[in-house]
Write a protein that holds these residues in place. Structure first.
Motif, PDB file in Angstrom:
ATOM      1  N   UNK A  53       0.873  -1.163   0.000  1.00  0.00           N
ATOM      2  CA  UNK A  53       0.000   0.000   0.000  1.00  0.00           C
ATOM      3  C   UNK A  53       0.913   1.216   0.000  1.00  0.00           C
ATOM      4  N   UNK A  54       0.377   2.342  -0.380  1.00  0.00           N
ATOM      5  CA  UNK A  54       1.170   3.570  -0.370  1.00  0.00           C
ATOM      6  C   UNK A  54       0.419   4.619   0.428  1.00  0.00           C
ATOM      7  N   UNK A  55       1.151   5.307   1.257  1.00  0.00           N
ATOM      8  CA  UNK A  55       0.587   6.335   2.114  1.00  0.00           C
ATOM      9  C   UNK A  55       1.102   7.689   1.654  1.00  0.00           C
ATOM     10  N   UNK A  56       0.199   8.536   1.225  1.00  0.00           N
ATOM     11  CA  UNK A  56       0.546   9.921   0.914  1.00  0.00           C
ATOM     12  C   UNK A  56       0.267  10.726   2.168  1.00  0.00           C
ATOM     13  N   UNK A  71      -3.463   4.661  -0.728  1.00  0.00           N
ATOM     14  CA  UNK A  71      -3.810   4.325  -2.110  1.00  0.00           C
ATOM     15  C   UNK A  71      -3.069   3.055  -2.518  1.00  0.00           C
ATOM     16  N   UNK A  72      -3.548   2.369  -3.551  1.00  0.00           N
ATOM     17  CA  UNK A  72      -2.935   1.093  -3.922  1.00  0.00           C
ATOM     18  C   UNK A  72      -1.698   1.208  -4.805  1.00  0.00           C
ATOM     19  N   UNK A  73      -1.396   2.380  -5.343  1.00  0.00           N
ATOM     20  CA  UNK A  73      -0.268   2.494  -6.268  1.00  0.00           C
ATOM     21  C   UNK A  73       0.332   3.893  -6.224  1.00  0.00           C
ATOM     22  N   UNK A  74       1.548   3.993  -6.698  1.00  0.00           N
ATOM     23  CA  UNK A  74       2.190   5.299  -6.856  1.00  0.00           C
ATOM     24  C   UNK A  74       2.488   5.456  -8.339  1.00  0.00           C
ATOM     25  N   UNK A  75       1.672   6.274  -8.989  1.00  0.00           N
ATOM     26  CA  UNK A  75       1.811   6.550 -10.416  1.00  0.00           C
ATOM     27  C   UNK A  75       1.545   8.029 -10.641  1.00  0.00           C
ATOM     28  N   UNK A  76       1.804   8.493 -11.845  1.00  0.00           N
ATOM     29  CA  UNK A  76       1.508   9.894 -12.169  1.00  0.00           C
ATOM     30  C   UNK A  76       0.027  10.179 -11.978  1.00  0.00           C
ATOM     31  N   UNK A  78      -2.217   8.581 -10.080  1.00  0.00           N
ATOM     32  CA  UNK A  78      -2.572   8.549  -8.660  1.00  0.00           C
ATOM     33  C   UNK A  78      -2.132   9.845  -7.981  1.00  0.00           C
ATOM     34  N   UNK A  79      -0.922  10.308  -8.294  1.00  0.00           N
ATOM     35  CA  UNK A  79      -0.415  11.566  -7.739  1.00  0.00           C
ATOM     36  C   UNK A  79      -1.353  12.718  -8.096  1.00  0.00           C
ATOM     37  N   UNK A  80      -1.749  12.792  -9.351  1.00  0.00           N
ATOM     38  CA  UNK A  80      -2.617  13.878  -9.810  1.00  0.00           C
ATOM     39  C   UNK A  80      -3.967  13.851  -9.098  1.00  0.00           C
ATOM     40  N   UNK A  81      -4.527  12.667  -8.917  1.00  0.00           N
ATOM     41  CA  UNK A  81      -5.814  12.541  -8.232  1.00  0.00           C
ATOM     42  C   UNK A  81      -5.715  12.932  -6.759  1.00  0.00           C
ATOM     43  N   UNK A  82      -4.646  12.512  -6.102  1.00  0.00           N
ATOM     44  CA  UNK A  82      -4.475  12.837  -4.687  1.00  0.00           C
ATOM     45  C   UNK A  82      -4.252  14.344  -4.512  1.00  0.00           C
ATOM     46  N   UNK A  83      -3.447  14.955  -5.369  1.00  0.00           N
ATOM     47  CA  UNK A  83      -3.218  16.407  -5.275  1.00  0.00           C
ATOM     48  C   UNK A  83      -4.529  17.156  -5.494  1.00  0.00           C
ATOM     49  N   UNK A 103       9.454  16.134  -2.840  1.00  0.00           N
ATOM     50  CA  UNK A 103      10.731  15.693  -3.406  1.00  0.00           C
ATOM     51  C   UNK A 103      10.609  15.634  -4.929  1.00  0.00           C
ATOM     52  N   UNK A 104      11.672  15.267  -5.591  1.00  0.00           N
ATOM     53  CA  UNK A 104      11.691  15.262  -7.049  1.00  0.00           C
ATOM     54  C   UNK A 104      11.367  13.922  -7.664  1.00  0.00           C
ATOM     55  N   UNK A 105      10.453  13.160  -7.064  1.00  0.00           N
ATOM     56  CA  UNK A 105      10.094  11.848  -7.605  1.00  0.00           C
ATOM     57  C   UNK A 105       9.614  11.978  -9.047  1.00  0.00           C
ATOM     58  N   UNK A 106       9.930  10.988  -9.858  1.00  0.00           N
ATOM     59  CA  UNK A 106       9.607  11.036 -11.275  1.00  0.00           C
ATOM     60  C   UNK A 106       8.126  11.075 -11.588  1.00  0.00           C
ATOM     61  N   UNK A 107       7.283  10.624 -10.668  1.00  0.00           N
ATOM     62  CA  UNK A 107       5.844  10.624 -10.921  1.00  0.00           C
ATOM     63  C   UNK A 107       5.164  11.893 -10.416  1.00  0.00           C
ATOM     64  N   UNK A 108       5.921  12.836  -9.848  1.00  0.00           N
ATOM     65  CA  UNK A 108       5.356  14.116  -9.420  1.00  0.00           C
ATOM     66  C   UNK A 108       5.190  15.015 -10.643  1.00  0.00           C
ATOM     67  N   UNK A 109       4.250  14.658 -11.462  1.00  0.00           N
ATOM     68  CA  UNK A 109       4.015  15.368 -12.712  1.00  0.00           C
ATOM     69  C   UNK A 109       2.581  15.884 -12.707  1.00  0.00           C
ATOM     70  N   UNK A 110       2.383  17.190 -12.845  1.00  0.00           N
ATOM     71  CA  UNK A 110       1.011  17.703 -12.889  1.00  0.00           C
ATOM     72  C   UNK A 110       0.339  17.303 -14.204  1.00  0.00           C
ATOM     73  N   UNK A 111      -0.990  17.323 -14.242  1.00  0.00           N
ATOM     74  CA  UNK A 111      -1.667  17.051 -15.503  1.00  0.00           C
ATOM     75  C   UNK A 111      -1.315  18.127 -16.535  1.00  0.00           C
TER      76      UNK A 111
END
Length: 188
Positions: A53-56, A71-76, A78-83, A103-111
């Motif tokens: 599991x992943x905890x934001x 949430x069940x996954x860490x993806x771009x 999922x990140x966008x939905x949580x933000x 941080x500068x994680x690769x999936x921290x990409x806005x829509x």
């Protein structure tokens, strides 16, 4: 970071400074040292399994406010939905500007259309977890999980969800762990 905070405060009536990070938690046990009587071995249940599991976590070190999202996954996506959900929960927009340190994680990409209105991100330098206040929260979230072996992700999720719900009601505890002496404070 301080210059961007001051500029945002001049432009917007209400500004808040938050930090966010992700934490992977799963059926792989989290082990910590334990005390045992002299001469008796420490026995910990271990049944390694690789489901996660992943905890934001979002924290405002100044006020101690916090939000946790399991949430069940860490993806771009999922990140966008949580933000987007975080922005909605805070009422971010023209009258409430949120600076979000991440941080500068690769999936921290806005829509493609950008972050939700009122959200602006500040990226920490690489390999600098000591600058991220949320890193200090993981010991609090992991506390009921340490040295335990969970039967399923559902059982783990229930236990972690209860801990996170409790932590959201403990702003003083969150501030004690996240408000670094150098963290900029908002003037509004």
């Amino acid at each position: 970071m301080t210059e961007r905070l001051r500029a945002a405060e001049r432009l917007h009536p209400h500004v808040s400074l938050w930090a966010m990070d992700e934490h992977r938690i799963g059926l792989q046990p989290i082990t910590r040292p334990v005390w045992t009587p002299t001469g008796q071995p420490a026995i910990r249940p271990v049944q390694p399994r690789y489901e996660w599991l992943y905890l934001y976590a979002f924290v405002c070190p100044e006020t101690g406010a916090s939000q946790f999202w399991l949430i069940p996954e860490v993806t771009k996506r999922a990140y966008q939905l949580v933000i987007a959900a975080f922005a909605t929960s805070l009422g971010a927009g023209p009258h409430h500007h949120v600076l979000l340190v991440e941080d500068g994680a690769g999936f921290h990409v806005p829509p493609a259309e950008g972050h939700p209105p009122g959200i602006e991100t500040i990226t920490l330098p690489p390999y600098a977890p000591e600058l991220q206040p949320v890193e200090r929260v993981w010991n609090l979230t992991d506390k009921p999980l340490t040295n335990c072996c969970f039967d399923s992700l559902d059982h783990l999720q229930d236990t972690l969800g209860q801990q996170c719900a409790w932590l959201e009601t403990q702003p003083d505890l969150i501030t004690q762990h996240t408000l670094f002496h150098w963290w900029p404070l908002c003037m509004n």
